[in-house]
Design a protein around this motif. Structure first.
Motif, PDB file in Angstrom:
ATOM      1  N   UNK A  54       0.813  -1.215   0.000  1.00 27.54           N
ATOM      2  CA  UNK A  54       0.000   0.000   0.000  1.00 27.54           C
ATOM      3  C   UNK A  54       0.847   1.266   0.000  1.00 27.54           C
ATOM      4  N   UNK A  55       2.129   1.145  -0.263  1.00 28.14           N
ATOM      5  CA  UNK A  55       3.005   2.315  -0.261  1.00 28.14           C
ATOM      6  C   UNK A  55       2.651   3.261  -1.406  1.00 28.14           C
ATOM      7  N   UNK A  56       2.819   4.546  -1.156  1.00 26.27           N
ATOM      8  CA  UNK A  56       2.515   5.550  -2.174  1.00 26.27           C
ATOM      9  C   UNK A  56       3.635   5.586  -3.214  1.00 26.27           C
ATOM     10  N   UNK A  57       3.234   5.468  -4.477  1.00 28.68           N
ATOM     11  CA  UNK A  57       4.189   5.529  -5.586  1.00 28.68           C
ATOM     12  C   UNK A  57       3.992   6.773  -6.443  1.00 28.68           C
ATOM     13  N   UNK A  58       2.739   7.235  -6.593  1.00 30.04           N
ATOM     14  CA  UNK A  58       2.419   8.288  -7.560  1.00 30.04           C
ATOM     15  C   UNK A  58       1.816   9.495  -6.844  1.00 30.04           C
ATOM     16  N   UNK A  59       2.188  10.691  -7.313  1.00 31.35           N
ATOM     17  CA  UNK A  59       1.723  11.919  -6.661  1.00 31.35           C
ATOM     18  C   UNK A  59       1.374  12.990  -7.699  1.00 31.35           C
ATOM     19  N   UNK A  60       0.380  13.802  -7.326  1.00 27.03           N
ATOM     20  CA  UNK A  60      -0.005  14.974  -8.120  1.00 27.03           C
ATOM     21  C   UNK A  60      -0.341  14.593  -9.562  1.00 27.03           C
ATOM     22  N   UNK A  61      -1.413  13.830  -9.706  1.00 25.85           N
ATOM     23  CA  UNK A  61      -1.891  13.382 -11.016  1.00 25.85           C
ATOM     24  C   UNK A  61      -3.134  14.201 -11.373  1.00 25.85           C
ATOM     25  N   UNK A  62      -3.135  14.808 -12.548  1.00 27.42           N
ATOM     26  CA  UNK A  62      -4.227  15.689 -12.964  1.00 27.42           C
ATOM     27  C   UNK A  62      -4.781  15.222 -14.308  1.00 27.42           C
ATOM     28  N   UNK A  63      -6.069  14.870 -14.317  1.00 28.41           N
ATOM     29  CA  UNK A  63      -6.723  14.366 -15.528  1.00 28.41           C
ATOM     30  C   UNK A  63      -7.906  15.288 -15.799  1.00 28.41           C
ATOM     31  N   UNK A  64      -7.752  16.184 -16.771  1.00 26.78           N
ATOM     32  CA  UNK A  64      -8.729  17.262 -16.928  1.00 26.78           C
ATOM     33  C   UNK A  64      -9.105  17.482 -18.396  1.00 26.78           C
ATOM     34  N   UNK A  65     -10.409  17.663 -18.616  1.00 27.55           N
ATOM     35  CA  UNK A  65     -10.899  18.101 -19.917  1.00 27.55           C
ATOM     36  C   UNK A  65     -10.729  17.100 -21.036  1.00 27.55           C
ATOM     37  N   UNK A  66     -10.748  15.813 -20.713  1.00 24.77           N
ATOM     38  CA  UNK A  66     -10.597  14.766 -21.722  1.00 24.77           C
ATOM     39  C   UNK A  66     -11.957  14.198 -22.121  1.00 24.77           C
ATOM     40  N   UNK A  67     -11.998  13.550 -23.282  1.00 27.57           N
ATOM     41  CA  UNK A  67     -13.195  12.852 -23.741  1.00 27.57           C
ATOM     42  C   UNK A  67     -12.897  11.363 -23.835  1.00 27.57           C
ATOM     43  N   UNK A  68     -13.702  10.564 -23.124  1.00 28.61           N
ATOM     44  CA  UNK A  68     -13.561   9.111 -23.135  1.00 28.61           C
ATOM     45  C   UNK A  68     -14.754   8.521 -23.883  1.00 28.61           C
ATOM     46  N   UNK A  69     -14.500   7.882 -25.017  1.00 30.00           N
ATOM     47  CA  UNK A  69     -15.544   7.203 -25.779  1.00 30.00           C
ATOM     48  C   UNK A  69     -15.388   5.714 -25.505  1.00 30.00           C
ATOM     49  N   UNK A  70     -16.321   5.159 -24.717  1.00 34.37           N
ATOM     50  CA  UNK A  70     -16.120   3.849 -24.104  1.00 34.37           C
ATOM     51  C   UNK A  70     -17.126   2.818 -24.618  1.00 34.37           C
ATOM     52  N   UNK A  71     -16.620   1.723 -25.219  1.00 29.28           N
ATOM     53  CA  UNK A  71     -17.493   0.592 -25.517  1.00 29.28           C
ATOM     54  C   UNK A  71     -17.653  -0.285 -24.278  1.00 29.28           C
ATOM     55  N   UNK A  72     -16.651  -0.247 -23.377  1.00 31.14           N
ATOM     56  CA  UNK A  72     -16.668  -1.046 -22.154  1.00 31.14           C
ATOM     57  C   UNK A  72     -16.753  -0.111 -20.953  1.00 31.14           C
ATOM     58  N   UNK A  73     -16.530  -0.623 -19.760  1.00 34.44           N
ATOM     59  CA  UNK A  73     -16.896   0.128 -18.568  1.00 34.44           C
ATOM     60  C   UNK A  73     -15.801   0.968 -17.929  1.00 34.44           C
ATOM     61  N   UNK A  74     -14.621   0.382 -17.685  1.00 29.39           N
ATOM     62  CA  UNK A  74     -13.671   0.991 -16.755  1.00 29.39           C
ATOM     63  C   UNK A  74     -12.870   2.115 -17.404  1.00 29.39           C
ATOM     64  N   UNK A  75     -13.064   3.304 -16.856  1.00 23.91           N
ATOM     65  CA  UNK A  75     -12.402   4.512 -17.354  1.00 23.91           C
ATOM     66  C   UNK A  75     -11.043   4.696 -16.689  1.00 23.91           C
ATOM     67  N   UNK A  76     -11.023   4.560 -15.358  1.00 21.72           N
ATOM     68  CA  UNK A  76      -9.833   4.902 -14.580  1.00 21.72           C
ATOM     69  C   UNK A  76      -9.607   3.863 -13.494  1.00 21.72           C
ATOM     70  N   UNK A  77      -8.360   3.420 -13.370  1.00 18.84           N
ATOM     71  CA  UNK A  77      -7.970   2.454 -12.345  1.00 18.84           C
ATOM     72  C   UNK A  77      -6.751   3.019 -11.622  1.00 18.84           C
ATOM     73  N   UNK A  78      -6.870   3.209 -10.312  1.00 21.99           N
ATOM     74  CA  UNK A  78      -5.844   3.925  -9.556  1.00 21.99           C
ATOM     75  C   UNK A  78      -5.424   3.117  -8.339  1.00 21.99           C
ATOM     76  N   UNK A  79      -4.121   3.004  -8.124  1.00 23.18           N
ATOM     77  CA  UNK A  79      -3.607   2.425  -6.883  1.00 23.18           C
ATOM     78  C   UNK A  79      -2.361   3.188  -6.454  1.00 23.18           C
ATOM     79  N   UNK A  80      -2.044   3.122  -5.168  1.00 29.52           N
ATOM     80  CA  UNK A  80      -0.785   3.643  -4.612  1.00 29.52           C
ATOM     81  C   UNK A  80      -0.553   5.115  -4.974  1.00 29.52           C
ATOM     82  N   UNK A  81      -1.615   5.918  -4.881  1.00 31.61           N
ATOM     83  CA  UNK A  81      -1.549   7.306  -5.346  1.00 31.61           C
ATOM     84  C   UNK A  81      -1.942   8.273  -4.230  1.00 31.61           C
TER      85      UNK A  81
END
Length: 624
Positions: free
Chosen positions: A536-563
């Protein structure tokens, strides 16, 4: 008479040198039949005889390059097989040099390294198209199924000659051959990796051996890499077998998975570890390197591999197959290891390669032993890191124990590297090392991480991911288009297999379009932050996901761990009907082992039945 001969022998090199050096520092290559039929000896001679030149300019035309008269060099190529290569362009120890094709096409033959740039600065390659006469992979169309016997037939195109040897296929090239090895299917109509390709490929080529005697008694004093080219054979045997049913048509037996769809294009490139022998461009230990308006149709490995270099610019690079081929390069389009300064990749079009579009990372190396109060013996963890130098004098080296933290527990300064062999080196540091270093700890170069700009590019049609990012420096991914078989953007710590370092921070993903990514069949986020370590240690910091368009045939948009610290803001998620959904029960967002996660001002119109899935230890996260 003897004195006269001696005098003449001294004068001849001076005369040749005087004639060879151009007054305007430009080597001009005329497009004549004599040169173009095999340009290797002429171009190589011009470069070797005119070291003071500042550019080589080609009259527009098609030039063939054969290996027979190329400069022979053994090179360690990160993420490739280390081999002797032939080249016509040894750009070594240059300061200010341009290769200008003026719209020419260079067609290579066999295991050549087209552009070998090393220990140079201010080098530019522009206005040229690179291709190979015979590809390092092979392609054929699936034409028939036998459901009862679970066999399928493939008609291999005439461009890909083959032999069957004891029921195994081998594809014959100029100066090269490959067996079946790694395979995947392409959609002929879309000219991209097939939908749900993991259901039927890769072809099941091996299985566990049935007979073994006393092999468990073979012991090693030191840790070994069981994936290297020798040990990987232990405990496995061939599973698949083939027979020719008519000229050009081969039947496959004993495949475990579903039969690949009729009409799909089966691509094969030989065994992993053996099939990366000829990247198009290699840049090592160099500074201020540029590529502009370059097309790479094919390479037997990566399109561009860059190691230990600084300030790199790729603009209007196009990687795309030529003719009727569905595959461009047989590995990553571009790959950067241990680089620093700034990497800029803009206005590029990267498609149909058999691995990622962009991969940027550092390297972990493993501590074998502490030799003195300021020396460590270290080893390369992966066999395709052999010969890699982790840094140079003055670089800050971090000592890392991933079970405890992704952050180094101590920083020291590199004094020098003593190379013992391709896999073992002795590193000397300017300071005394801390107590408690143990075998199995890692080191990483904290100086050798770049700032990154990836802007206005297209990534489509390829196997694997779009962009892999592992650098703590500011990284901007802006206004790109993604249509990839796996994740569009993967932010990893790939420590256990590839020994690729870099805990991403300060990442800005802005204004991109993601369309039907992960169509290969895996249940993963379109954007995914993931580590190999089960902690569970933190690996990633200060992640910014802004103003994007996701055209999805399936479900999962974002998967995040250790952040620690992620903002998902102002994004639009839209449904498509391009493909049937594969994972109907998966949530849109998966969060674990993370904190300070914020969603706001997003427009979600996706199909997922559940919006958010978090682990029990996390604070409540609300989607807005």
């Amino acid at each position: 008479m003897k004195k006269l001969i001696i005098v003449c022998s001294l004068l001849i090199p001076l005369i040749i040198s005087a004639v060879a050096v151009s007054k305007d520092d430009t080597i001009k290559i005329k497009h004549t039949k004599e040169i173009a039929d095999d340009a290797t000896p002429y171009v190589l001679n011009q470069l070797l005889e005119n070291k003071a030149a500042k550019e080589i300019v080609f009259e527009k035309g098609v030039y063939h390059f054969y290996p027979d008269k190329g400069l022979n060099q053994f090179v360690y190529l990160s993420n490739h097989r280390d081999v002797f290569v032939r080249t016509a362009f040894p750009i070594i120890n240059y300061d200010g040099f341009t290769i200008d094709g003026q719209g020419s096409t260079f067609i290579f033959h066999g295991t050549m390294l087209p552009f070998h740039v090393m220990e140079s600065q201010n080098v530019e390659i522009k206005n040229v198209t690179v291709d190979w006469a015979m590809a390092f992979h092979s392609e054929g169309e699936v034409v028939k199924h036998d459901e009862k016997n679970h066999t399928f037939d493939v008609k291999f195109f005439d461009e890909y000659p083959y032999e069957l040897r004891n029921g195994e296929i081998n594809f014959i090239k100029e100066y090269y051959e490959h067996d079946l090895g790694q395979t995947i299917i392409y959609d002929k109509e879309r000219k991209a990796i097939s939908y749900n390709c993991i259901a039927s490929t890769p072809i099941s080529t091996v299985q566990k051996t049935k007979v073994r005697h006393n092999t468990d008694k073979v012991k090693y004093k030191y840790k070994v890499d069981k994936a290297d080219l020798t040990l990987r054979k232990n405990g496995i045997e061939n599973r698949i077998s083939m027979e020719e049913v008519e000229p050009g048509v081969v039947r496959f037996f004993n495949h475990k998975k579903e039969l690949p769809p009729i009409g799909s294009i089966l691509t094969t490139k030989g065994q992993q570890g053996l099939n990366r022998v000829a990247p198009a461009v290699s840049v090592k230990a160099s500074k201020d390197f540029k590529m502009d308006n370059v097309v790479i149709h094919h390479a037997g490995g990566m399109g561009v591999i860059v190691e230990n270099s600084e300030n790199l610019t790729l603009n209007k690079l196009k990687i795309t197959p030529s003719g009727d081929r569905v595959v461009s390069t047989t590995a990553d389009a571009t790959h950067f290891v241990g680089c620093r300064g700034k990497i800029e990749i803009t206005n590029c079009y990267l498609e149909n390669q058999l691995d990622d579009a962009i991969n940027i990372h550092g390297a972990y190396q493993e501590v074998v032993e502490q030799l003195s109060d300021n020396q460590l013996g270290i080893r390369m963890g992966h066999h395709q890191q052999e010969g890699y130098h982790i840094g140079r004098t003055g670089d800050k080296i971090g000592l890392v124990r991933l079970d405890d933290s992704f952050t180094p527990y101590k920083e020291v300064t590199l004094e020098n590297i003593k190379v013992i062999n391709q896999r073992y080196q002795i590193l000397t540091f300017k300071e005394k090392l801390p107590k408690g270093i143990v075998a199995g700890d890692y080191i990483e170069n904290l100086t050798a991480y770049p700032e990154v700009l990836i802007e206005k590019n297209t990534f489509r049609g390829n196997r694997a991911r779009g962009v892999l990012l592992s650098t703590p420096k500011k990284t901007v991914v802006r206004e790109n288009y993604f249509h990839t078989q796996m994740e569009a953007i993967l932010v990893p710590v790939e420590s256990s297999k590839w020994y690729e370092s870099g805990s991403q921070a300060n990442l800005y993903i802005e204004g991109n379009t993601f369309e039907d990514c992960n169509h290969g069949g895996a249940d993963r986020g379109c954007i995914r932050l993931h580590t190999d370590e089960n902690n569970e240690n933190i690996a990633f910091k200060n992640i910014n996901i802004k103003g994007n368009t996701f055209k999805m045939f399936d479900n999962t948009v974002l998967e995040v761990s250790n952040t620690d610290g992620l903002v998902f803001e102002g994004n639009t998620i839209l449904p498509t009907n391009t493909f049937p959904r594969l994972h109907k029960d998966s949530p849109a967002f998966i969060l674990k082992s993370s904190k300070n996660i914020t969603f706001k001002n997003n427009d979600f119109k996706g199909k997922a039945p559940k919006l958010m899935e978090t682990d029990k230890k996390m604070s409540k996260v609300t989607f807005q």
